[in-house]
Design a protein around this motif. Sequence first.
Motif, mmCIF file in Angstrom:
data_model
loop_
_atom_site.group_PDB
_atom_site.id
_atom_site.type_symbol
_atom_site.label_atom_id
_atom_site.label_comp_id
_atom_site.label_asym_id
_atom_site.label_seq_id
_atom_site.Cartn_x
_atom_site.Cartn_y
_atom_site.Cartn_z
ATOM 1 N N SER A 162 0.840 -1.218 0.000
ATOM 2 C CA SER A 162 0.000 0.000 0.000
ATOM 3 C C SER A 162 0.863 1.252 0.000
ATOM 4 C CB SER A 162 -0.941 -0.001 1.204
ATOM 5 O OG SER A 162 -0.222 0.147 2.417
ATOM 6 N N GLN A 165 2.340 1.599 -3.596
ATOM 7 C CA GLN A 165 1.360 2.041 -4.592
ATOM 8 C C GLN A 165 0.989 3.512 -4.387
ATOM 9 O OE1 GLN A 165 -2.006 -0.333 -5.499
ATOM 10 N NE2 GLN A 165 -0.861 -2.249 -5.679
ATOM 11 N N SER A 283 -5.289 3.193 -0.552
ATOM 12 C CA SER A 283 -4.412 2.020 -0.776
ATOM 13 C C SER A 283 -4.337 1.188 0.498
ATOM 14 C CB SER A 283 -3.019 2.452 -1.236
ATOM 15 O OG SER A 283 -2.319 3.116 -0.208
#
Length: 438
Positions: A162, A165, A283
């Motif tokens: 997460s 990203q 995310s």
Amino acid sequence: MAKGTKIDELNPRTTKYEFLGPPGAFVISIVVPIVLYALYFGCSEASGGHPPSLSLASLRENVGSAVGSVEWWRSLWDWDASFAYLGWYAFCVASWAVLPGKWVEGTTLRTGGKLKYKVNALPTFFLAISIALALIIRGGPQAFTFIYEKWVGLVSAALLMSLVQATACYIASFRPGALLALGGNSGNVVYDWFIGRELNPGIGCFDISTFNELRPSMILWELIDISMVCEQAVRRGGFVNVTASMWLVLAFHTLYVFDCMYNESALFTTMDVTTDGFGFMLSVGDLVWIPFTFSLQARYLAFCHVELGALGVLGVITVNALGYWIFRSANGEKNEFRNGRNPKNLKYMDTKRGTKLLITGWWGMCQHPNYLGDLIMSVAWCLPTGFSTPITYFYPVYFTVLLVHRQMRDDEACAQKYGDDWKKYKKLVPYKIVPGIY
Ligand SMILES: NC(=O)C1=CN([C@@H]2O[C@H](COP(=O)(O)OP(=O)(O)OC[C@H]3O[C@@H](n4cnc5c(N)ncnc54)[C@H](OP(=O)(O)O)[C@@H]3O)[C@@H](O)[C@H]2O)C=CC1
Ligand SMILES: CC(C)=CCC[C@@H](C)[C@H]1CC=C2C3=C(CC[C@@]21C)[C@@]1(C)CC[C@H](O)C(C)(C)[C@@H]1CC3
């Protein structure tokens, strides 16, 4: 895009902060990972599912001694779990690419264009479950207890994914021509990274936000639950001895995930897709928060075998059925109405914006009847864990905060969309989530 409109004109500076601006974004970004690990260590077999007492002495003994040791930090990382998570994410991407699915248009963007989304989350869900069941049929429940055993390592791997990203999408949002989220272009790095600077980041026709929100998140939640059932089955000598409480939690979560997969297209009109950029909030929310906090009740039941009894089973099923009925029928009424159908001949009000607002049926009782159904279900998911620890009731508490905040954000969005018509609607439908109360 309208002729002559430059993309910079479409990407005005954000003038209004949410989540208490940069300080709030920073604090949430730190607190969310802490809560994720705290929910594990505070509700684990070692603690018997009970959170440590919050006295200074206890925190110093239980938390201070752990966090102060290098071994403890090393235990948060597990290479087997990391490769397994990477394999899981790759499976989701490959399924998206290979499995058949129709392409559906999203809402109209500020550029005048529309994105297209491949709708095949349901086949991905069925494929993932089939593989899990095949492993279990072939090797018994012990073949699928990996997720229970590698929980912390999987959380860390998902957390790293997460972070990567969110950071990659933030950096990529500075390329020429990127369409930014109206609320994610403040110029403050921390805030824009958290809230999401680019509106619909993607690679070609692969849309990161809608992909993450359903596949590696919701389907992993289902797989985690199945692994928890397997762990209890191993401890109790087989699936026939798995408690009704565990089966109920698995059934309720499966219904919710299936509903979400089956109604995949409903995602494309939610604020997360039409308004919010893809940043760390979504995310971490998609990749870590959904699978690893939504499955808390199942993880607890893996080592605390709660027996409900017939009346308890009946009561819990009734509560979840009530919640799901409200959730599904309210979402169904609106989705049908928004797709030009009104089979119940519900009354509505016209607006200057052009889109009509229902004023009878579920949406005449309050402004978000779907939230009420979702909240009732969230309580039903916890009831099978009994009442010996408060920690398994974390989800409805968090969820109430999330949905009240979401209602406030949506209220502001609708005030923008509808102007005086929204005030008129709210006079007709004054309650927000719970008729007669809030
Ligand atoms: N499990 C979880 O963690 C979460 C679950 N959810 C669930 O997702 C579902 C969707 O929630 P959410 O994304 O917040 O959006 P909603 O389904 O609540 O939709 C809000 C939008 O619906 C339209 N609308 C509002 N009032 C009316 C009306 N009277 N008649 C017709 N249209 C109306 C407006 O958009 P417009 O008029 O522009 O169409 C408004 O912006 C809910 O069931 C919620 O419980 C959501 C977040 C998290
Ligand atoms: C604490 C923290 C990091 C919060 C981030 C919020 C996210 C967990 C939620 C924001 C909106 C969500 C939605 C769903 C799940 C939770 C998050 C990601 C959702 C996928 C649940 C299923 C519904 O049917 C839905 C598809 C409408 C919904 C979309 C919004």
